[in-house]
Scaffold this motif. Structure first.
Motif, PDB file in Angstrom:
ATOM      1  N   UNK A  16      42.925   5.082  -4.318  1.00 24.88           N
ATOM      2  CA  UNK A  16      42.052   6.860  -5.028  1.00 24.88           C
ATOM      3  C   UNK A  16      43.231   7.825  -4.612  1.00 24.88           C
ATOM      4  N   UNK A  17      43.462   8.003  -3.291  1.00 24.99           N
ATOM      5  CA  UNK A  17      44.083   9.195  -2.563  1.00 24.99           C
ATOM      6  C   UNK A  17      45.270   9.083  -3.310  1.00 24.99           C
ATOM      7  N   UNK A  18      46.128   7.933  -3.481  1.00 22.79           N
ATOM      8  CA  UNK A  18      47.645   7.566  -3.160  1.00 22.79           C
ATOM      9  C   UNK A  18      47.843   7.475  -5.280  1.00 22.79           C
TER      10      UNK A  18
ATOM     11  N   UNK B 138      41.085   6.434   6.003  1.00 23.85           N
ATOM     12  CA  UNK B 138      41.954   6.736   4.520  1.00 23.85           C
ATOM     13  C   UNK B 138      42.384   8.748   4.592  1.00 23.85           C
ATOM     14  N   UNK B 139      41.377   8.851   5.209  1.00 21.21           N
ATOM     15  CA  UNK B 139      41.975  10.355   4.027  1.00 21.21           C
ATOM     16  C   UNK B 139      43.133  10.837   5.755  1.00 21.21           C
ATOM     17  N   UNK B 140      43.152  10.533   6.929  1.00 16.59           N
ATOM     18  CA  UNK B 140      43.374  11.094   7.894  1.00 16.59           C
ATOM     19  C   UNK B 140      45.480  10.111   7.609  1.00 16.59           C
ATOM     20  N   UNK B 141      45.274   9.227   7.326  1.00 22.57           N
ATOM     21  CA  UNK B 141      46.159   7.917   7.147  1.00 22.57           C
ATOM     22  C   UNK B 141      46.834   8.388   6.161  1.00 22.57           C
ATOM     23  N   UNK B 142      46.788   8.402   5.178  1.00 27.29           N
ATOM     24  CA  UNK B 142      46.869   8.915   3.846  1.00 27.29           C
ATOM     25  C   UNK B 142      48.303  10.482   4.575  1.00 27.29           C
ATOM     26  N   UNK B 143      47.431  11.548   4.631  1.00 24.13           N
ATOM     27  CA  UNK B 143      48.209  12.172   5.082  1.00 24.13           C
ATOM     28  C   UNK B 143      49.397  11.957   5.871  1.00 24.13           C
ATOM     29  N   UNK B 144      48.735  12.011   7.318  1.00 26.86           N
ATOM     30  CA  UNK B 144      49.971  10.959   7.733  1.00 26.86           C
ATOM     31  C   UNK B 144      51.368  10.422   6.903  1.00 26.86           C
ATOM     32  N   UNK B 145      50.955   9.320   6.984  1.00 23.76           N
ATOM     33  CA  UNK B 145      52.082   8.210   5.887  1.00 23.76           C
ATOM     34  C   UNK B 145      52.615  10.116   5.370  1.00 23.76           C
ATOM     35  N   UNK B 146      52.036  10.781   4.029  1.00 23.86           N
ATOM     36  CA  UNK B 146      52.872  11.309   3.362  1.00 23.86           C
ATOM     37  C   UNK B 146      53.620  12.129   4.364  1.00 23.86           C
ATOM     38  N   UNK B 147      52.670  13.205   5.114  1.00 21.94           N
ATOM     39  CA  UNK B 147      54.219  13.042   6.200  1.00 21.94           C
ATOM     40  C   UNK B 147      54.727  12.966   6.530  1.00 21.94           C
ATOM     41  N   UNK B 148      55.432  11.462   6.808  1.00 22.21           N
ATOM     42  CA  UNK B 148      56.102  10.436   7.430  1.00 22.21           C
ATOM     43  C   UNK B 148      57.300  10.632   5.884  1.00 22.21           C
ATOM     44  N   UNK B 149      56.429  10.015   5.354  1.00 26.18           N
ATOM     45  CA  UNK B 149      57.654  10.724   4.069  1.00 26.18           C
ATOM     46  C   UNK B 149      57.714  11.528   3.380  1.00 26.18           C
TER      47      UNK B 149
ATOM     48  N   UNK C 188      38.486  18.032  -3.916  1.00 26.92           N
ATOM     49  CA  UNK C 188      39.629  17.932  -2.385  1.00 26.92           C
ATOM     50  C   UNK C 188      40.569  17.318  -3.032  1.00 26.92           C
ATOM     51  N   UNK C 189      42.209  17.706  -1.844  1.00 24.38           N
ATOM     52  CA  UNK C 189      43.517  17.268  -2.199  1.00 24.38           C
ATOM     53  C   UNK C 189      43.734  17.017  -0.879  1.00 24.38           C
ATOM     54  N   UNK C 190      44.539  16.014  -0.924  1.00 27.75           N
ATOM     55  CA  UNK C 190      45.534  15.945   1.358  1.00 27.75           C
ATOM     56  C   UNK C 190      46.767  16.352   0.262  1.00 27.75           C
ATOM     57  N   UNK C 191      47.205  17.592   1.772  1.00 20.89           N
ATOM     58  CA  UNK C 191      48.683  18.033   1.805  1.00 20.89           C
ATOM     59  C   UNK C 191      48.715  17.229   3.046  1.00 20.89           C
ATOM     60  N   UNK C 192      50.095  17.627   3.548  1.00 16.19           N
ATOM     61  CA  UNK C 192      51.031  17.662   1.849  1.00 16.19           C
ATOM     62  C   UNK C 192      50.967  16.546   1.022  1.00 16.19           C
ATOM     63  N   UNK C 193      51.616  16.531   0.009  1.00 21.51           N
ATOM     64  CA  UNK C 193      51.764  15.706  -0.491  1.00 21.51           C
ATOM     65  C   UNK C 193      53.287  14.669  -0.585  1.00 21.51           C
ATOM     66  N   UNK C 194      53.147  13.387  -0.493  1.00 23.90           N
ATOM     67  CA  UNK C 194      54.192  13.020  -0.644  1.00 23.90           C
ATOM     68  C   UNK C 194      55.167  12.824  -1.398  1.00 23.90           C
ATOM     69  N   UNK C 195      56.922  12.676  -0.717  1.00 21.73           N
ATOM     70  CA  UNK C 195      58.306  13.030  -1.807  1.00 21.73           C
ATOM     71  C   UNK C 195      57.495  12.124  -2.907  1.00 21.73           C
ATOM     72  N   UNK C 196      57.601  10.449  -2.823  1.00 26.11           N
ATOM     73  CA  UNK C 196      57.763  10.035  -3.619  1.00 26.11           C
ATOM     74  C   UNK C 196      55.615   9.948  -4.657  1.00 26.11           C
ATOM     75  N   UNK C 197      56.065   9.789  -6.259  1.00 23.28           N
ATOM     76  CA  UNK C 197      54.885   9.704  -6.529  1.00 23.28           C
ATOM     77  C   UNK C 197      54.130   9.437  -6.047  1.00 23.28           C
ATOM     78  N   UNK C 198      54.268   8.349  -4.995  1.00 24.78           N
ATOM     79  CA  UNK C 198      53.168   7.034  -4.942  1.00 24.78           C
ATOM     80  C   UNK C 198      53.352   6.910  -3.814  1.00 24.78           C
ATOM     81  N   UNK C 199      53.018   6.317  -2.945  1.00 31.46           N
ATOM     82  CA  UNK C 199      53.796   5.876  -1.595  1.00 31.46           C
ATOM     83  C   UNK C 199      53.002   4.265  -1.954  1.00 31.46           C
TER      84      UNK C 199
END
Length: 343
Positions: free
Chosen positions: A142-144, A88-99, A162-173
């Motif tokens: 939790x990450x979102x 989930x950490x890598x998944x959220x990071x990847x989707x935040x990147x696409x965001x 820990x914090x996942x970077x980059x942060x998404x553009x949206x407040x929450x995905x």
């Protein structure tokens, strides 16, 4: 109601010659098809995750990253991401990147996975199927929700400050839950107040009514805002100028894919009477012309109180030109008529 398209990235397989379309070609076609969706003003696109020879896409987020650079307005999401076998950490990071790449247009649809190839591939035990999903969904949410993560579970090491970077553009995905007919999945989504997408890919859609009502009841009982409730359906679809002509042309492609999947699951051969029942007023298929599609989508809206309709349009990998035609009919004629009817 939002109207969009979902795909699994099926590759075309010639039953007579055994030729299998390359993922490279299919991905190039998907790019062109989604560019057209965006130009036509469709609301969203979702791409699935599979780890089989008959599907081109194993990492939806990579395809979505490519799409983010050639589209302007359409929402881009997975349909689904198999979070049970993902990190989930890598998944959220990847989707935040696409965001970030899409200027805030990304969505994530989480599912348990109706195909199980990813579990042995990534070293997971199928006996943990349900527990993996529950725990990894908890971490993903939790990450979102929180920028600084402190979390502990059974299937991975704890996370401390820990914090996942980059942060998404949206407040929450936006995170949707995709379900089939499993009651526990519906209860989970409703309890958490998450948007839900029902895959209605067999039988009479009206039979799903109790699950929709269960979702709404539990959603409200848990104090979630009724104004934010989002409910969608995902149905196999294909469109053209004349209903019977479209059906006759599409049946060999559709049935071939149903038989490929069925062979691994012990299903009997898919038949033309099954296909014709699915296309009927009480069936689960939207295969035909504009009037048939508009009537059936409006019927689904009235039955279930939908906020989103997803046309799953590449089952069996129809010819690319036929796909472009189907998308054009949907975007130019069907979607506008549905939206006018719902005003």
């Amino acid at each position: 109601m939002e109207l969009g398209i979902g795909m699994f990235g099926d590759v075309h397989i010639n039953e007579k010659t055994g030729y299998i379309q390359t993922p490279q070609q299919r991905m190039a076609e998907i790019i062109e098809e989604v560019k057209l969706m965006d130009e036509l003003g469709l609301d969203f696109f979702g791409i699935g995750e599979h780890h089989r020879q008959d599907y081109a896409v194993s990492s939806p987020e990579i395809v979505l990253a490519a799409l983010s650079t050639v589209t302007k307005n359409i929402k881009l999401g997975s349909a689904v991401s198999v979070i049970s076998s993902s990190d989930p950490v890598k998944l959220y990071q990847d989707f935040s990147t696409v965001d970030n790449l899409s200027n805030g247009r990304v969505e994530l649809m989480a599912g348990r996975g109706s195909f199980i190839e990813s579990f042995p591939l990534f070293g997971h035990d199928l006996n943990d199927y349900e527990n993996l999903f529950a725990e990894k969904l908890d971490l993903l949410l939790n990450l979102n929700t929180n920028e600084i993560i402190n979390w502990q579970g059974r299937f991975r090491a704890p996370i401390v400050n820990q914090t996942v970077y980059p942060r998404p553009v949206q407040n929450q995905i936006p995170i949707w839950i995709a379900v089939g007919g499993t009651k526990s999945s519906v209860v989970r989504a409703a309890t958490l107040g998450l948007p839900i997408m029902f895959a209605i890919i067999g039988g009479n859609p009206a039979n799903f009514g109790p699950l929709f009502e269960l979702y709404k009841m539990i959603y409200n009982e848990n104090g979630h805002d009724p104004e934010k409730m989002q409910i969608g359906v995902h149905m196999h679809s294909f469109f053209g100028d004349e209903t019977e002509q479209v059906a006759e042309h599409y049946f060999p492609t559709y049935s071939a894919q149903m038989n490929r999947i069925g062979a691994s699951r012990g299903w009997p051969k898919y038949t033309k009477p099954q296909f014709d029942y699915g296309r009927s007023n009480d069936g689960h298929l939207l295969v035909g012309d504009v009037n048939l599609a508009v009537d059936k989508i409006l019927k689904m809206h009235d039955l279930f109180g939908l906020t989103r309709f997803s046309a799953h349009m590449d089952v069996g990998a129809p010819n690319h030109l036929d796909m472009m035609k189907s998308i054009e009919v949907y975007g130019k004629d069907i979607a506008p008529k549905v939206k006018i009817a719902l005003k």
